[in-house]
Write a protein that holds these residues in place. Sequence first.
Motif, PDB file in Angstrom:
ATOM      1  N   ILE A 293      47.790 -69.632  64.972  1.00 47.80           N
ATOM      2  CA  ILE A 293      46.998 -70.009  63.799  1.00 47.80           C
ATOM      3  C   ILE A 293      46.159 -68.784  63.478  1.00 47.80           C
ATOM      4  CG2 ILE A 293      45.038 -71.395  62.976  1.00 47.80           C
ATOM      5  CD1 ILE A 293      46.080 -73.693  64.764  1.00 47.80           C
ATOM      6  N   PHE A 294      46.241 -68.287  62.226  1.00 49.55           N
ATOM      7  CA  PHE A 294      45.456 -67.116  61.822  1.00 49.55           C
ATOM      8  C   PHE A 294      44.389 -67.533  60.834  1.00 49.55           C
ATOM      9  CE2 PHE A 294      49.451 -65.019  63.029  1.00 49.55           C
ATOM     10  CZ  PHE A 294      48.958 -64.016  63.858  1.00 49.55           C
ATOM     11  N   LEU A 295      43.127 -67.232  61.150  1.00 51.99           N
ATOM     12  CA  LEU A 295      42.065 -67.419  60.161  1.00 51.99           C
ATOM     13  C   LEU A 295      41.688 -66.027  59.678  1.00 51.99           C
ATOM     14  CD1 LEU A 295      39.786 -70.192  61.669  1.00 51.99           C
ATOM     15  CD2 LEU A 295      41.513 -70.391  59.913  1.00 51.99           C
ATOM     16  N   GLY A 296      42.062 -65.719  58.430  1.00 48.81           N
ATOM     17  CA  GLY A 296      41.863 -64.376  57.888  1.00 48.81           C
ATOM     18  C   GLY A 296      40.400 -64.055  57.637  1.00 48.81           C
ATOM     19  N   GLU A 297      40.174 -62.852  57.100  1.00 48.65           N
ATOM     20  CA  GLU A 297      38.794 -62.395  56.866  1.00 48.65           C
ATOM     21  C   GLU A 297      38.028 -63.331  55.937  1.00 48.65           C
ATOM     22  OE1 GLU A 297      37.444 -58.179  56.250  1.00 48.65           O
ATOM     23  OE2 GLU A 297      39.606 -57.813  56.473  1.00 48.65           O
ATOM     24  N   LYS A 298      38.756 -63.900  54.950  1.00 44.33           N
ATOM     25  CA  LYS A 298      38.066 -64.720  53.936  1.00 44.33           C
ATOM     26  C   LYS A 298      37.733 -66.124  54.422  1.00 44.33           C
ATOM     27  CE  LYS A 298      39.212 -62.473  49.629  1.00 44.33           C
ATOM     28  NZ  LYS A 298      40.569 -62.008  49.316  1.00 44.33           N
ATOM     29  N   ALA A 299      38.397 -66.613  55.457  1.00 43.93           N
ATOM     30  CA  ALA A 299      38.159 -67.989  55.917  1.00 43.93           C
ATOM     31  C   ALA A 299      36.747 -68.114  56.509  1.00 43.93           C
ATOM     32  CB  ALA A 299      39.195 -68.371  56.969  1.00 43.93           C
ATOM     33  N   ALA A 300      36.162 -69.307  56.311  1.00 44.91           N
ATOM     34  CA  ALA A 300      34.835 -69.546  56.913  1.00 44.91           C
ATOM     35  C   ALA A 300      35.018 -69.678  58.423  1.00 44.91           C
ATOM     36  CB  ALA A 300      34.245 -70.826  56.333  1.00 44.91           C
TER      37      ALA A 300
END
Length: 418
Positions: free
Chosen positions: A164-171
């Motif tokens: 699961i990747f939470l990118g730079e923009k994700a909270a």
Amino acid sequence: MFSPDQENHPSKAPVKYGELIVLGYNGSLPNGDRGRRKSRFALFKRPKANGVKPSTVHIACTPQAAKAISNKDQHSISYTLSRAQTVVVEYTHDSNTDMFQIGRSTESPIDFVVTDTVPGSQSNSDTQSVQSTISRFACRIICERNPPFTARIYAAGFDSSKNIFLGEKAAKWKTSDGQMDGLTTNGVLVMHPRNGFTEDSKPGIWREISVCGNVFSLRETRSAQQRGKMVEIETNQLQDGSLVDLCGATLLWRTAEGLSHTPTVKHLEALRQEINAARPQCPVGFNTLAFPSMKRKDVVDEKQPWVYLNCGHVHGYHNWGNKEERDGKDRECPMCRSVGPYVPLWLGCEAGFYVDAGPPTHAFSPCGHVCSEKTTAYWSQIPLPHGTHTFHAACPFCAHQLAGEQGYIRLIFQGPLD
């Protein structure tokens, strides 16, 4: 001799944890249920546990972090904090739980494929043109393999590489105990009803569930950067009647126990036959009306009952009473002269949406789906998420936004004159 491990013995029925039912479909998808795409999905105990739980945390740029991400046999969640820094949380096998994943992707890790619900759509062609807001790997449900088989929901699902990747923009943020947590782009919202899913049910409050299963108040808009406040007294544990919104489709969770008290399709069919046996008549044409069989739930039948939505008087179809100056949509009821929409009535066939087994006496407005009084009253009070920041009540059988003062009407049938 039986082996001591009776779990895999064929004579034992598999344990059912519960079912997810997609709002807006009256018993099946428009073109029929196929494979992992269907209107309801049952979660059964797996032959072998496939659940995972968090273990090691790596601050990235370390070789171990890179290894955890690239390892196809290792589940991991990556939180990108900046170009230079990523935190990777490794997950290990959990022999006590089963994991089920839900999303728009048709890749193999997704157990239940969900597409955007278009209100009242009769065919899949209606739904294909919409740019989807449902995440490809939207959420995961983890069920305890032992009684009471608790089910918990988490935002985001693992992809084909078990990441699961939470990118730079994700909270995302660091929690007080040094762990990481975050929200997905459009979020996973959950509402637990008060008093369970019964005739006494009342709507609860919509919350957002994080990647680690924590509960938050809603963000200002669906994909705002700023998370809501943490609600520590609530949990991500699903209960009978919990609603899960994936921004484009809303699912109803029913526990196996709850479903055992719900009317069956057989019961609904008996209610249909009972109404038809009473031979309701059109008060003007005196022809006998009949609800079409559950199988023919899209084709208007010549004996089909129609209703004037402002007063509830049930008639057969007729052409008079058109108010030309009101663009032909509104009609005048011959019984009481009230003017309003005139629509065919359809039975609600998806038994999982019923809060009781009462007779079909009320119809949602403006779609004409018929079910019990308690069921119409319950759904008409529930604000369902719509788009990125609005909510409105909708018919569970077709997802049409409800109209009128209450959103539903009591049906007034005329009995036979003989």
